[in-house]
Write an enzyme that holds these catalytic residues in place. Structure first.
Site, mmCIF file in Angstrom:
data_model
loop_
_atom_site.group_PDB
_atom_site.id
_atom_site.type_symbol
_atom_site.label_atom_id
_atom_site.label_comp_id
_atom_site.label_asym_id
_atom_site.label_seq_id
_atom_site.Cartn_x
_atom_site.Cartn_y
_atom_site.Cartn_z
ATOM 1 N N CYS A 103 10.233 1.810 -7.980
ATOM 2 C CA CYS A 103 9.939 0.375 -8.097
ATOM 3 C C CYS A 103 8.592 -0.006 -7.506
ATOM 4 C CB CYS A 103 11.058 -0.429 -7.449
ATOM 5 S SG CYS A 103 12.644 -0.296 -8.316
ATOM 6 N N ASN A 144 8.358 2.678 -15.126
ATOM 7 C CA ASN A 144 9.441 3.254 -14.322
ATOM 8 C C ASN A 144 10.797 3.002 -14.958
ATOM 9 O OD1 ASN A 144 10.947 4.299 -12.064
ATOM 10 N ND2 ASN A 144 11.255 2.180 -11.427
ATOM 11 N N GLU A 145 11.343 1.811 -14.782
ATOM 12 C CA GLU A 145 12.658 1.491 -15.342
ATOM 13 C C GLU A 145 12.565 0.312 -16.304
ATOM 14 O OE1 GLU A 145 15.865 3.014 -11.975
ATOM 15 O OE2 GLU A 145 15.269 0.900 -11.982
#
Length: 669
Positions: free
Chosen positions: A248, A381-382
């Protein structure tokens, strides 16, 4: 008798709720079974870099963790300029301390501290508390460096003192500041005693004025700046790759707070710190860390150096112009995405370019003329949604046009399945992503039940990067960390047998997070816990190490034959592989049952097996943990065993992971 191919067996096992309280009853008879490994027909190649580590600056993993710097807020650039520092007045000392930014030593980080002593008494000055205390070890030399200049008047003696409990002096020395312009000072300190809560004090020995900046205290044993005990644990994992810097922190609360790699290279003193993404995002843990900043002393150059030191492939993750979708969800418009894409292209040049290129020259000037050999790059990332797919396309097209050899990794989002997950996979498959990053944080039962997950994945198209995974047991109490229990590690081992068995689909895998300070954590569980002096490998660490150090070359077919009275509730998970270098069969067996499993082992294609085999067993009570400062409860035991031939019987302990290396002699025609 009945014969079950192992993929089918796992499909049956998947229907069983594998919570610890629901493991097979102690009184239930464990079935007899035959485990057959076919050494004649090697299958998919196992990626030599398959088992790696994922580093994110969470839980004070960088400053105060892997990066060995002991001084917090060394350049007085935290939002609270004196955070980590305190005034020292000994024996009626009088003076003032002021933060200024006039004619600084380091223009990029302009703030510095002015000490003015009217009456030094037995010392007026400033002290630093470190990161929850400085871990001072007897006999471990420390290097103190700083920038200083005197004010008007005579030269000033500046004394450096390391103190421990009850103000005990651990080490000391002094420098003479005799220049009215900034000068760099270097002092070696040799502590006589050990203290986990040490602190550094800098005091004036007479009246006068001195300005201080960029104060650093590093162990001399910290090669390339990395804390030695943590580096030993990482090196012992023999990781195939290192994914960095997150996580994150790549995304940031908002785009202004995202990780920007170009700000983390070049001279260390010129790197501007910023608040850490995890400063106030507690992830349900209930811990606020107002002092959690990123100094970027551990920056992208140091990450690449870390990979080189570990013999691991670098796998950087870059922002795709989307902030954390759990926070602000801020997005850069597509027509303004070019600077983000250029950052990716410049990073490839920094890592791989000739030293005559602009960014290759930056690498060379930092001390590494040879390229780092970057092969992978993750975009985001996500992130999820069609907005992410649009951005991935722009990155993929630009990178492949200039660097077709770079393998580009896309995101499957933060979830283990569902509509968003399926949409992302379909979109990335259509865009011909090289790998897709999947993340799983779930109870141990999920990992037991999903050891078959990749048996049915398509064998063509993008490969899988299991970029973040960890079994999450329930918390013992609100606010307490989730335990790094043996039950969690055992379930991860069961899941990892499925990753290895499907090595043609799963190419990379890493547990997450990697590091956590026991006194300053935001997330649990973690692979390695540490305090200011010690570190502790968890049961999950040992599982990762055993898989990584026994990764072998090619998957071998496995068949399990159960007796007519046996049921799938035996809780057996296995994978086998051929090590083409040592010419061994490497068998991994997880017995999740509460009783030993007696297995008859057969190796086809070996007449006879000869010599000594190598047996490693990891077993413990389900609730057992390894805690920092306490004797470990979960560690592997390795022994040599006699191999009588291609068929023999072996008991596999209850609730265990066993690695069995069998010397292989090929059948003669």
């Amino acid at each position: 008798m009945r014969l079950i191919r192992f993929a089918s067996l796992l499909a049956v096992v998947a229907s069983i709720p594998w919570l610890g309280a629901q493991l097979p009853d102690k009184g239930q008879r464990v079935p007899t079974a035959t485990l057959t490994v076919d050494a004649r027909n090697p299958g998919a190649a196992i990626n030599p870099a398959m088992w790696g580590v994922f580093f994110e600056d969470i839980n004070f993993a960088a400053d105060g963790g892997l990066w060995a710097e002991l001084v917090k807020n060394r350049s007085f650039e935290f939002p609270n300029r004196l955070q980590g520092w305190y005034e020292v007045r000994r024996k009626q000392a009088r003076g003032t301390m002021t933060i200024l930014d006039e004619k600084p030593a380091i223009p990029e980080n302009p703030h510095f501290l002015r000490l003015q002593s009217q009456d030094p008494g037995e010392g007026y000055g400033v002290g630093n508390e470190g990161f929850r205390g400085m871990g001072i070890k007897a006999g471990e030399a420390l290097r103190l460096t700083l920038w200083a200049r005197r004010g008007a008047g005579a030269p000033v003696n500046l004394r450096a003192t390391l103190r421990g409990a009850e103000n005990r002096i651990l080490a000391g020395g002094q420098v003479r500041v005799d220049s009215p312009v900034w000068a760099h000072f270097d002092l070696l300190l040799s502590p006589a005693n050990t203290d986990p809560g040490g602190r550094l004090e800098l005091t004036l020995e007479g009246p006068g004025q001195v300005d201080l900046d960029a104060v650093s205290l590093m162990p001399m044993a910290a090669t390339h700046g990395f804390r030695p005990d943590l580096m030993r644990l990482l090196a012992d994992l023999k990781p195939g790759f290192v994914r960095f810097p997150g996580g994150c922190v790549v995304e940031g609360h908002d785009l202004a707070n995202r990780y920007q790699w170009k700000r983390t290279v070049g001279p260390v003193d010129a790197r501007r710190p910023m608040p850490n993404r995890w400063l106030d995002n507690l992830a349900g843990e209930g811990r606020f860390a107002a002092d959690y900043q990123q100094s970027f002393q551990l920056g992208f150059f140091e990450f690449f150096q870390l990979c080189a030191d570990l013999g691991a492939e670098p796998l950087p993750v870059l922002s795709c112009g989307m902030a954390c979708q759990f926070e602000t969800s801020e997005m850069t418009p597509l027509d303004q995405l070019e600077p983000f894409i250029q950052d990716a292209l410049d990073l490839i040049e920094f890592a791989n370019g000739a030293p005559t290129t602009p960014w290759g020259k930056v690498r060379r000037d930092m001390g590494h003329e040879a390229p780092f050999g970057l092969k992978f790059l993750a975009v985001g990332n996500e992130q999820s949604g069609p907005e992410y797919l649009d951005r991935f396309s722009r990155f993929e097209q630009a990178i492949k046009a200039k660097h077709p050899q770079i393998q580009i990794i896309g995101s499957a989002g933060p979830w283990m399945g569902g509509e968003d997950f399926d949409t992302l996979w379909a979109g990335l498959r259509a865009r011909k992503a090289d790998l897709v990053d999947e993340h799983y944080y779930a109870p141990p039962s999920w990992f037991f039940n999903n050891a078959h997950r990749y048996d049915s994945y398509p064998r063509t198209g993008p490969k899988v990067f299991a970029g973040e995974y960890a079994a999450h047991p329930e918390r013992p109490a609100p606010g307490a960390p989730r335990p790094n229990s043996w039950e969690a590690a055992l379930s991860e081992a069961a899941f990892m047998t499925g990753l290895e068995r499907n090595a043609d689909v799963v190419r990379l895998a890493s547990y997450a997070p990697l590091l956590a300070c026991v006194d300053a954590w935001q997330w649990s569980p973690n692979l390695i816990w540490f305090d200011s002096l010690q570190s502790s490998p968890t049961p999950s660490y040992w599982v990762q190490q055993l898989f990584s150090r026994n990764r072998a070359s090619r998957v071998l077919p496995v068949e399990l034959t159960l007796t007519s009275s046996a049921t799938a509730t035996a809780g057996l998970y296995t994978t086998a592989a051929l090590d083409e270098t040592t010419h061994e069969v490497v068998l991994k067996v997880v017995n999740a049952g509460r009783r030993p499993a007696e297995l008859a082992l057969r190796v086809r294609g070996a007449q006879p097996l000869t010599g000594k085999g190598r047996l490693t067993v990891l077993s413990a009570g389900l609730a057992d943990e390894n805690l920092v400062g306490a004797p470990p409860k979960v560690t592997p035991a390795t022994t040599d065993i006699d191999i009588p031939g291609p068929e023999f019987t072996r008991a596999f302990p209850a609730q265990s992971l066993t690695i069995l290396r069998l010397p292989l002699v090929k059948e003669t025609p």
